[in-house]
Design a protein around this motif. Structure first.
Motif, short mmCIF file in Angstrom:
data_model
loop_
_atom_site.label_atom_id
_atom_site.label_comp_id
_atom_site.label_asym_id
_atom_site.label_seq_id
_atom_site.Cartn_x
_atom_site.Cartn_y
_atom_site.Cartn_z
N TYR A 127 0.82 -1.21 0.00
CA TYR A 127 0.00 0.00 0.00
C TYR A 127 0.86 1.27 0.00
O TYR A 127 1.91 1.31 0.63
N LEU A 128 0.35 2.28 -0.69
CA LEU A 128 0.92 3.63 -0.57
C LEU A 128 -0.08 4.47 0.23
O LEU A 128 -1.23 4.64 -0.18
N GLY A 159 -2.28 7.90 -3.53
CA GLY A 159 -2.05 6.67 -2.76
C GLY A 159 -3.36 5.91 -2.54
O GLY A 159 -4.43 6.36 -2.93
N HIS A 160 -3.27 4.73 -1.88
CA HIS A 160 -4.48 3.95 -1.58
C HIS A 160 -5.34 4.67 -0.55
O HIS A 160 -6.56 4.58 -0.58
N ILE A 161 -4.66 5.36 0.40
CA ILE A 161 -5.38 6.18 1.38
C ILE A 161 -4.60 7.49 1.53
O ILE A 161 -3.36 7.49 1.59
N GLY A 162 -5.31 8.61 1.57
CA GLY A 162 -4.70 9.90 1.89
C GLY A 162 -5.20 10.35 3.25
O GLY A 162 -6.36 10.11 3.59
N VAL A 163 -4.33 10.99 4.02
CA VAL A 163 -4.76 11.47 5.34
C VAL A 163 -4.42 12.96 5.45
O VAL A 163 -3.27 13.37 5.23
N PHE A 164 -5.43 13.74 5.75
CA PHE A 164 -5.30 15.20 5.86
C PHE A 164 -5.40 15.61 7.33
O PHE A 164 -6.05 14.94 8.12
N SER A 165 -4.79 16.74 7.67
CA SER A 165 -4.92 17.29 9.02
C SER A 165 -5.76 18.55 8.98
O SER A 165 -5.63 19.36 8.06
N LEU A 166 -6.60 18.71 10.00
CA LEU A 166 -7.35 19.96 10.15
C LEU A 166 -7.02 20.57 11.50
O LEU A 166 -7.86 21.17 12.16
N ASN A 167 -5.75 20.40 11.94
CA ASN A 167 -5.40 21.02 13.22
C ASN A 167 -5.15 22.52 13.03
O ASN A 167 -4.99 23.01 11.91
N TYR A 168 -5.14 23.21 14.12
CA TYR A 168 -5.12 24.67 14.15
C TYR A 168 -4.01 25.30 13.31
O TYR A 168 -4.15 26.41 12.82
N THR A 184 -9.05 9.85 2.85
CA THR A 184 -9.67 9.72 1.53
C THR A 184 -9.22 8.42 0.87
O THR A 184 -8.07 8.00 1.05
N THR A 185 -10.13 7.80 0.15
CA THR A 185 -9.77 6.58 -0.59
C THR A 185 -10.79 6.33 -1.70
O THR A 185 -11.95 6.73 -1.59
N ASN A 186 -10.33 5.66 -2.74
CA ASN A 186 -11.25 5.22 -3.80
C ASN A 186 -11.69 3.77 -3.60
O ASN A 186 -12.45 3.23 -4.40
N ASP A 187 -11.18 3.14 -2.54
CA ASP A 187 -11.38 1.71 -2.33
C ASP A 187 -12.53 1.48 -1.33
O ASP A 187 -12.44 1.91 -0.17
#
Ligand SMILES: *Cc1c(COP(=O)(O)O)cnc(C)c1O
Length: 429
Positions: free
Chosen positions: A172-173, A194-203, A216-219
């Motif tokens: 996996y990427l 990638g297979h999964i993207g992870v975003f931050s919404l910290n201050y 986020t993912t398309n899977d």
């Protein structure tokens, strides 16, 4: 008049810098209407409509998917949670290896440890500071389960190449896209390659909800597993007939309705927030571009850099004084900068003392041959020790007047730097 501030002269910027006004009336109104509704969270930790969260959460996730052209978005309460959920969702097992860069926020490299995975450090590129695909290739073994690429400072890692490597090896990427919402590589958004993207919404990030994160993912299968890990997976395995029970022990990583309401407002204005920081960073780059020994951040062909941190490279041999002295002199003039970004993460006590889960060295006891020591990633070490000078673009509200003062501060320190050479001993602590 032209005495450097660090030597007792008058600083160029002798007024407090205004902070970036990221929250406005739109966010206030959105939160107030959630509060007035009385429904502050729509989640329930068991099967049914409420497993997926309340109306604002669902709306925020749907808008996010539309904006980033991705099939599924799963909101969480931080990027750190999102990375842990991602490691769980891909079925990471004790002893599995996950290839990571050493130059990132610590949460990236800690995430595998929660499932007994072993972080394997691969060096970064000298130009973009992201994980180097050639180094990644060298680190792949039969135990490798995933690569976590970080789009560091807002610049995409070599994502399509890394995705290809991952697909070739059946691994996996995962993208840690905390610093790069709306960054792009070859027309695709970072966080979606990638297979999964992870975003931050910290201050501290470009757009934020105080605390928060988005996966986020398309899977479809990964999306369901992420949703389960977010919200008490153990209660859901029966109703959804999840046959693979690995890592189906749930957390509570749920975002509140208030955060989602703020997030919706922030997402609407994301281009404005990001463009403002990008213009500032580009101006800083043009200021230093003319000065030998200072190299502004590079942008790879076909990429969009969104400059969470503006990071230049410093060459002491050309400039003639040590980096840390130059940086302190700039700070004294009122241009707030910091050096190094982050010490390569394998130097953290958790790796040096090989103690993570419990007292007995788990999971490192599963990988006695893996060493964590200075010298492992020479590029990351050099950039950290000698070259990086950084400016946090999201922190301040920089008008064109302040920007001209930044330019004057940089030029002043550069022009009078030789006065510092003699004073080096007294200013370096
Ligand atoms: C900010 C950041 C994180 C952590 O994000 P949180 O939302 O605070 O958990 C992880 N990785 C990178 C690269 C970051 O910049």
């Amino acid at each position: 008049m032209n005495t450097l501030a660090i030597l007792g002269g008058k600083p160029i910027i002798d007024y407090p810098l205004p902070l970036y006004p990221s929250i406005g009336k739109k966010e206030c109104d959105a939160v107030m209407s959630v509060i007035a509704s009385g429904s502050l969270s729509g989640f329930y930790g068991s099967w049914g409509d409420e497993f997926w969260g309340g109306t604002t959460i669902k709306q925020f996730e749907q808008r996010w998917s539309e904006r980033f052209h991705i099939k599924h978005t799963i909101s969480v309460n931080s990027n750190t949670s999102g990375l842990i959920a991602a490691m769980g969702a891909i079925g990471l097992s004790p002893g599995d290896e996950v290839i990571v860069p050493p130059t990132t926020m610590s949460a990236t490299v800690m995430s595998p440890l929660f499932y007994g995975g072993i972080p394997i450090f691969a060096d970064i590129e000298d130009e973009t500071f992201c994980i180097d695909p050639n180094e990644v290739r060298k680190k792949i073994t039969s135990k490798t389960k995933a690569i976590i690429a970080v789009n560091i400072f807002g610049h995409p890692a070599r994502l399509s190449e890394l995705r290809q490597i991952a697909d070739e090896h059946g691994i996996y990427l995962i993208e840690d896209n905390a610093q790069s919402p709306l960054g792009m590589e070859a027309g695709a958004y970072t966080g979606t390659i990638g297979h999964i993207g992870v975003f931050s919404l910290n201050y501290h990030k470009h757009i934020h909800t105080g605390e928060g994160g988005m996966c986020t993912t398309n899977d479809d299968h990964l999306a369901l597993r992420l949703q389960m890990i977010r919200n008490h997976a153990e209660n859901i395995v029966e109703p959804v007939h999840m046959s693979d029970l690995s890592n189906m022990i749930g957390h509570n990583m749920r975002m509140t309705e208030m955060s989602a309401a703020v997030g919706l407002a922030q997402l609407e204005d994301a281009d404005m927030h990001i463009d403002r920081r990008t213009r500032l960073a580009e101006s800083l780059s043009s200021i230093v571009a003319e000065l030998p020994g200072l190299t502004p951040p590079a942008v790879r062909e076909n990429c969009r850099h969104i400059y969470y941190v503006w990071t230049m490279k410093y060459d002491a041999a050309v400039v003639g004084i040590p980096r840390d002295v130059f940086s302190k002199a700039l700070n004294a003039e009122g241009f707030p900068n910091f050096t190094g970004y982050i010490r390569p993460l394998y130097m953290l006590p958790v790796f040096q003392q090989r103690t993570a889960i419990g007292r007995d060295g788990f999971p490192f006891i599963l990988a006695p041959h893996i060493r964590y020591e200075w010298g492992m990633c020479p590029v990351a070490e050099r950039l950290y020790s000698e070259e990086f000078i950084c400016f946090e673009t999201c922190a301040y509200d920089i008008s064109s007047e302040i920007l001209s003062d930044f330019a004057r501060a940089i030029h002043k320190v550069y022009e009078y730097r030789h006065e510092l050479a003699s004073a080096v001993m007294s200013v370096s602590d």
